[in-house]
Design a protein around this motif. Structure first.
Motif, PDB file in Angstrom:
ATOM      1  N   GLU A 214       0.833  -1.207   0.000  1.00  0.00           N
ATOM      2  CA  GLU A 214       0.000   0.000   0.000  1.00  0.00           C
ATOM      3  C   GLU A 214       0.865   1.254   0.000  1.00  0.00           C
ATOM      4  O   GLU A 214       0.559   2.242  -0.673  1.00  0.00           O
ATOM      5  CB  GLU A 214      -0.924   0.002   1.223  1.00  0.00           C
ATOM      6  CG  GLU A 214      -2.100  -0.947   1.132  1.00  0.00           C
ATOM      7  CD  GLU A 214      -1.746  -2.397   1.418  1.00  0.00           C
ATOM      8  OE1 GLU A 214      -2.645  -3.246   1.350  1.00  0.00           O
ATOM      9  OE2 GLU A 214      -0.561  -2.691   1.705  1.00  0.00           O
ATOM     10  N   LYS A 218       0.832   1.154  -4.460  1.00  0.00           N
ATOM     11  CA  LYS A 218      -0.543   1.589  -4.730  1.00  0.00           C
ATOM     12  C   LYS A 218      -0.611   2.911  -5.488  1.00  0.00           C
ATOM     13  O   LYS A 218      -1.423   3.073  -6.405  1.00  0.00           O
ATOM     14  CB  LYS A 218      -1.313   1.701  -3.412  1.00  0.00           C
ATOM     15  CG  LYS A 218      -2.793   1.980  -3.585  1.00  0.00           C
ATOM     16  CD  LYS A 218      -3.507   1.936  -2.244  1.00  0.00           C
ATOM     17  CE  LYS A 218      -5.002   2.151  -2.405  1.00  0.00           C
ATOM     18  NZ  LYS A 218      -5.696   2.067  -1.082  1.00  0.00           N
ATOM     19  N   THR A 258      -6.412  -3.763   3.397  1.00  0.00           N
ATOM     20  CA  THR A 258      -5.935  -2.568   4.103  1.00  0.00           C
ATOM     21  C   THR A 258      -6.164  -2.707   5.602  1.00  0.00           C
ATOM     22  O   THR A 258      -5.292  -2.352   6.421  1.00  0.00           O
ATOM     23  CB  THR A 258      -6.642  -1.305   3.587  1.00  0.00           C
ATOM     24  OG1 THR A 258      -6.404  -1.174   2.176  1.00  0.00           O
ATOM     25  CG2 THR A 258      -6.128  -0.062   4.287  1.00  0.00           C
TER      26      THR A 258
END
Length: 311
Positions: A214, A218, A258
């Motif tokens: 992430e 991302k 997440t």
């Protein structure tokens, strides 16, 4: 692959490529053709691919049955089995146990004893397995030492085991709370993965990478990130269906990636502010993720997250 003259080896190589590029269905279909082959080398190679491809496909019985066949092959082996093939069988059994976070079989040959009989590329992957196992024991410094040894001894680049080695280094450095060094290894692994789209390993390891996907991929590679997360959901669903019943653990299956990444950092002692800075979000967003996770898991305190997380 097309330059491989032996059509059987070319088929195995194609199955391997399909698996490591995130196409489990194609990998399983191609590997299945060699599960009963008279050549034990081809059969063992096909078995390893078939086991993990079926985990991603949710076909747990096929994966478990194939692993049992490899164990039976190893148990029935006599002194006439070439050491290279015995080593390959030991490698498959150890790899399955370590990647599924299961106990190693008792009384069997150890991978450390057999690693010298493996060819160079497979030896690199075996060192990853040893590093991952050492990580699971909580000895992060020694795990990093195995990674460094593997890279020091390689005489040529083997992209797939090298990606896996970089990822276990990410796991170690995140556990040591050194995200800058973790990021360097993630980017090194990502650089190796990109030319041939070898994204499977990143999806497999998501939960252990401490939100590093992430934080790093991302934003700059959003479409690749989405494909990696899709692999994560598929693989982790199969992983839990094997791991949880065997171990009695309760690794969560109802969280978003997440939420899981945030909770993993939380149980490792990261504050909301530290998690927010790492993921590039606000502390309030982190608080919302933690609250949502607690609600989904039916618990009230942050300290109770640990039993639902990976090691």
């Amino acid at each position: 692959m097309e330059e491989i003259r032996d059509s059987r080896l070319r088929d195995i190589a194609r199955a391997e490529y399909h698996y490591f590029s995130g196409h489990a269905e194609e990998a399983a279909r191609e590997a299945e053709l060699y599960l009963s082959h008279s050549d034990l080398t081809l059969r063992l190679s096909a078995c390893l691919i078939y086991i993990f491809a079926n985990l991603s496909l949710g076909q747990i019985q096929q994966a478990q049955y194939t692993l049992m066949e490899v164990r039976n092959t190893l148990a029935s082996a006599d002194g006439r089995m070439p050491p290279q093939l015995r080593a390959a069988a030991v490698f498959i059994v150890a790899t399955a146990a370590v990647l599924l976070h299961l106990p190693l079989p008792e009384g069997a040959d150890t991978l450390q004893e057999q690693i010298r009989f493996l060819p160079p590329g497979l030896r690199m992957f075996a060192l990853y397995v040893q590093a991952h196992y050492t990580y699971l024991q909580g000895d992060y410094g020694r795990s990093l030492g195995i990674v460094e040894t593997a890279f020091a001894m390689q005489t040529e680049v083997f992209p797939i085991p090298s990606i896996y080695l970089h990822l276990v280094a990410v796991m170690d450095y995140m556990s040591l709370k050194q995200p800058e060094l973790a990021q360097a290894h993630l980017l090194a692994g990502w650089k190796l993965a990109q030319p041939d789209d070898l994204i499977e390993a990143l999806g497999e390891h998501h939960g252990l990478l401490g939100g590093m996907l992430e934080a790093v991929l991302k934003k700059d590679w959003p479409e690749d990130f989405k494909r990696i997360i899709a692999i994560t959901y598929r693989f982790s669903a199969g992983w839990r269906r094997v791991h949880n019943p065997v171990t009695g653990d309760h690794v969560a299956d109802n969280l978003t990636t997440t939420e899981f990444a945030t909770a993993m950092l939380a149980v490792r002692g990261w504050t909301n502010q530290e998690i927010a800075a790492h993921l590039g979000v606000s502390p309030n967003t982190v608080k919302q993720h933690i609250s949502s996770t607690l609600l989904k898991l039916g618990i009230k305190q942050r300290k109770d997250l640990k039993r639902y997380m990976l090691r």
